[in-house]
Enzyme design. Structure first.
Site, PDB file in Angstrom:
ATOM      1  N   CYS A 124      47.629  53.399  27.400  1.00 36.72           N
ATOM      2  CA  CYS A 124      45.971  53.837  27.346  1.00 36.72           C
ATOM      3  C   CYS A 124      45.847  55.449  27.374  1.00 36.72           C
ATOM      4  O   CYS A 124      44.516  56.176  27.384  1.00 36.72           O
ATOM      5  CB  CYS A 124      45.873  53.451  28.612  1.00 36.72           C
ATOM      6  SG  CYS A 124      46.091  51.699  28.922  1.00 36.72           S
ATOM      7  N   HIS A 265      39.148  56.831  30.298  1.00 38.22           N
ATOM      8  CA  HIS A 265      40.443  55.661  29.655  1.00 38.22           C
ATOM      9  C   HIS A 265      39.135  54.413  29.722  1.00 38.22           C
ATOM     10  O   HIS A 265      38.604  54.285  31.662  1.00 38.22           O
ATOM     11  CB  HIS A 265      40.927  55.570  29.955  1.00 38.22           C
ATOM     12  CG  HIS A 265      41.797  54.937  29.392  1.00 38.22           C
ATOM     13  ND1 HIS A 265      41.917  53.433  28.587  1.00 38.22           N
ATOM     14  CD2 HIS A 265      42.435  53.552  30.678  1.00 38.22           C
ATOM     15  CE1 HIS A 265      42.080  51.945  28.243  1.00 38.22           C
ATOM     16  NE2 HIS A 265      42.654  52.578  29.672  1.00 38.22           N
ATOM     17  N   ASN A 295      39.048  46.565  28.508  1.00 43.07           N
ATOM     18  CA  ASN A 295      40.359  47.915  28.159  1.00 43.07           C
ATOM     19  C   ASN A 295      41.227  47.837  26.524  1.00 43.07           C
ATOM     20  O   ASN A 295      41.974  46.904  26.826  1.00 43.07           O
ATOM     21  CB  ASN A 295      40.776  47.520  28.876  1.00 43.07           C
ATOM     22  CG  ASN A 295      42.543  48.960  29.005  1.00 43.07           C
ATOM     23  OD1 ASN A 295      42.466  49.520  28.386  1.00 43.07           O
ATOM     24  ND2 ASN A 295      43.001  48.864  30.114  1.00 43.07           N
TER      25      ASN A 295
HETATM   26  N1  COA Z   1      39.934  35.563  38.840  1.00 46.03           N
HETATM   27  C1  COA Z   1      39.730  35.351  40.360  1.00 46.03           C
HETATM   28  N2  COA Z   1      40.366  35.875  41.463  1.00 46.03           N
HETATM   29  C2  COA Z   1      41.992  36.472  40.630  1.00 46.03           C
HETATM   30  C3  COA Z   1      41.460  37.238  39.000  1.00 46.03           C
HETATM   31  C4  COA Z   1      40.886  36.178  38.376  1.00 46.03           C
HETATM   32  N3  COA Z   1      40.959  36.952  36.575  1.00 46.03           N
HETATM   33  N4  COA Z   1      42.817  38.175  39.216  1.00 46.03           N
HETATM   34  C5  COA Z   1      43.343  37.915  40.439  1.00 46.03           C
HETATM   35  N5  COA Z   1      41.815  37.337  41.448  1.00 46.03           N
HETATM   36  C6  COA Z   1      42.723  37.385  43.016  1.00 46.03           C
HETATM   37  C7  COA Z   1      43.818  37.689  42.598  1.00 46.03           C
HETATM   38  O1  COA Z   1      45.170  37.010  43.169  1.00 46.03           O
HETATM   39  C8  COA Z   1      44.055  37.625  44.227  1.00 46.03           C
HETATM   40  O2  COA Z   1      43.747  37.144  45.693  1.00 46.03           O
HETATM   41  P1  COA Z   1      44.596  36.477  46.407  1.00 46.03           P
HETATM   42  O3  COA Z   1      43.758  37.931  47.647  1.00 46.03           O
HETATM   43  O4  COA Z   1      44.560  34.746  46.918  1.00 46.03           O
HETATM   44  O5  COA Z   1      46.076  36.859  46.022  1.00 46.03           O
HETATM   45  C9  COA Z   1      42.827  38.112  44.964  1.00 46.03           C
HETATM   46  O6  COA Z   1      41.739  38.315  44.020  1.00 46.03           O
HETATM   47  C10 COA Z   1      42.510  40.187  44.731  1.00 46.03           C
HETATM   48  O7  COA Z   1      43.617  40.148  43.703  1.00 46.03           O
HETATM   49  P2  COA Z   1      43.621  41.634  43.934  1.00 46.03           P
HETATM   50  O8  COA Z   1      44.651  41.994  42.738  1.00 46.03           O
HETATM   51  O9  COA Z   1      43.399  42.855  45.046  1.00 46.03           O
HETATM   52  O10 COA Z   1      42.154  42.244  43.227  1.00 46.03           O
HETATM   53  P3  COA Z   1      42.200  43.909  42.704  1.00 46.03           P
HETATM   54  O11 COA Z   1      40.606  43.837  42.857  1.00 46.03           O
HETATM   55  O12 COA Z   1      42.907  44.581  43.172  1.00 46.03           O
HETATM   56  O13 COA Z   1      41.804  44.277  41.499  1.00 46.03           O
HETATM   57  C11 COA Z   1      42.291  44.336  38.752  1.00 46.03           C
HETATM   58  C12 COA Z   1      42.476  43.452  39.992  1.00 46.03           C
HETATM   59  C13 COA Z   1      43.901  44.278  38.284  1.00 46.03           C
HETATM   60  C14 COA Z   1      40.992  44.220  38.278  1.00 46.03           C
HETATM   61  C15 COA Z   1      42.818  45.689  39.559  1.00 46.03           C
HETATM   62  O14 COA Z   1      43.814  45.887  40.742  1.00 46.03           O
HETATM   63  C16 COA Z   1      42.588  46.434  38.893  1.00 46.03           C
HETATM   64  O15 COA Z   1      41.888  46.950  37.455  1.00 46.03           O
HETATM   65  N6  COA Z   1      43.830  47.389  38.489  1.00 46.03           N
HETATM   66  C17 COA Z   1      43.909  48.382  37.266  1.00 46.03           C
HETATM   67  C18 COA Z   1      44.579  47.490  36.307  1.00 46.03           C
HETATM   68  C19 COA Z   1      44.110  48.363  34.839  1.00 46.03           C
HETATM   69  O16 COA Z   1      43.376  49.361  34.675  1.00 46.03           O
HETATM   70  N7  COA Z   1      45.336  48.498  34.217  1.00 46.03           N
HETATM   71  C20 COA Z   1      45.860  49.052  32.641  1.00 46.03           C
HETATM   72  C21 COA Z   1      45.942  50.335  33.269  1.00 46.03           C
HETATM   73  S1  COA Z   1      45.635  51.569  31.470  1.00 46.03           S
END
Ligand code: COA
Length: 340
Positions: A124, A265, A295
């Site tokens: 990224c 980004h 993204n």
């Molecule tokens: N829809 C519904 N629920 C979802 C889901 C979706 N698409 N994806 C994950 N969940 C659930 C998880 O399973 C989890 O459930 P649980 O508590 O029963 O285990 C819950 O939502 C919370 O998950 P969590 O991972 O803590 O959510 P979050 O607030 O951290 O958001 C991301 C997840 C991936 C959106 C976030 O961590 C993120 O954006 N991280 C950076 C990723 C990124 O930018 N990657 C590219 C980098 S360049």
């Protein structure tokens, strides 16, 4: 040939972004579409990521196709012809093939005869790293016009049964032409980059390389897709986006209040706003278009710049701060005064 045989000065020159163009495939995948594919909801996706929809390439479209279209647009806008381009660098995580490089394919597609170039793997941070590389080529006097491209077809490496990743990513490309600065004040001012390989496990495509070549097992285990520890990436991205931005401003004796536009980004709306808050940047100085594109990895920053330009939010003379964090981890920032 000795370094001076071509008669060019080897003194570092000031460099500007002369033009910008982007390309996204027409097909749109909305949150409602994803609700039908995995156990998710529009509310969850919007609230946790900020994405409403993303563009997805048709099966016969690859990264070089989007990159070439963006590159052609940037060349035209700069009032150049393809043979004026002497160097091109493509920041991509989804090259058409391991080899030939996407840069070679783009060079041929756009007719940049005589140019050289390569792909750059910074996930990224693909655009900030490519921009810095192209700027250095022009600054060094090695080339007059170079293309920096960020392009990815992320949908090819996303598992559309994995709700934790499939809601985030989209496809797209962006290209800028960099050239010697016409007005020395309107130039790329500085860049700062670092990598932290200790975070490599947090975001990766485990198979397909020399560590774990493609096999029936790797395909069965879905190891050719993006795997991530979302929370770890989130925390690192917020901290480092803020840190690298602060560092580049401090060493140029600038305050956050001097910045006209912060173009980060687009990984997650919450990451961008948390970093902006750390820097003390108000929302009106922050570009967010992750809602429409998701993204797109190497393409997010040019897509965001293009939106800001179209909306009249980016004007000649503006101080622009670009920042990125990506898999690796890779971290980057570029500070510039917009030249047109
Ligand atoms: N829809 C519904 N629920 C979802 C889901 C979706 N698409 N994806 C994950 N969940 C659930 C998880 O399973 C989890 O459930 P649980 O508590 O029963 O285990 C819950 O939502 C919370 O998950 P969590 O991972 O803590 O959510 P979050 O607030 O951290 O958001 C991301 C997840 C991936 C959106 C976030 O961590 C993120 O954006 N991280 C950076 C990723 C990124 O930018 N990657 C590219 C980098 S360049």
């Amino acid at each position: 040939m000795s370094p001076t045989d071509d008669g060019r000065s080897r003194v570092l020159r000031r460099v500007q972004i002369s033009s910008l163009a982007t390309c996204v495939p027409p097909r749109v995948l909305t949150n409602a579409d994803l609700e039908r594919m995995v156990d998710t909801s529009n509310e969850w996706i919007l609230q946790r990521t900020g994405v409403r929809e993303r563009h997805i390439a048709d099966d016969d479209v690859a990264t070089s196709d989007l990159a070439a279209e963006a590159a052609q647009g940037a060349i035209e806008q700069a009032h150049l012809t393809p043979t004026d381009i002497e160097f091109l660098v493509v920041g991509t995580t989804t090259p058409d093939t391991f080899f030939p490089s996407t840069a070679c394919l783009v060079q041929d597609k756009i007719g940049a005869k005589g140019a050289w170039g390569f792909d750059l793997g910074a996930a990224c941070s693909g655009f900030t790293y490519s921009l810095t590389t192209a700027v250095q080529m022009v600054a060094a006097g090695a080339h007059d016009h170079a293309l920096a491209i960020g392009a990815d077809v992320m949908s090819r490496i996303i598992n559309y049964e994995d709700r934790t990743t499939c809601v985030i990513f989209g496809d797209g490309a962006g290209a800028v032409v960099v050239s010697p600065a016409v007005d020395p004040a309107l130039r790329v001012i500085d860049f700062a980059h670092e990598v932290d390989g200790s975070g490599g496990q947090a975001l990766r495509m485990p198979a397909g390389g020399s560590r774990l070549p493609a096999s029936h097992e790797t395909v069965d285990q879905r190891l050719h897709y993006v795997h991530q520890d979302g929370a770890a990436v989130f925390k690192f991205a917020v901290r480092k986006t803020g840190e690298i931005s602060r560092r580049i401003l401090d060493r140029n004796r600038l305050q956050a209040s001097d910045v006209d536009l912060f173009v980060s980004h687009q990984a997650n709306r919450r990451i961008i706003m948390a970093a902006a808050d750390q820097l003390g940047l108000p929302e009106e100085k922050v570009v967010i278009n992750i809602d429409r594109f998701g993204n797109t990895t190497g393409a997010t920053i040019p897509l965001a710049l293009a939106d800001a330009l179209a909306a009249g939010r980016l004007k000649k003379g503006d101080l622009v701060l670009l920042a990125s964090v990506g898999a690796g981890f890779t971290v980057g920032a570029v500070l510039l005064r917009w030249a047109y």
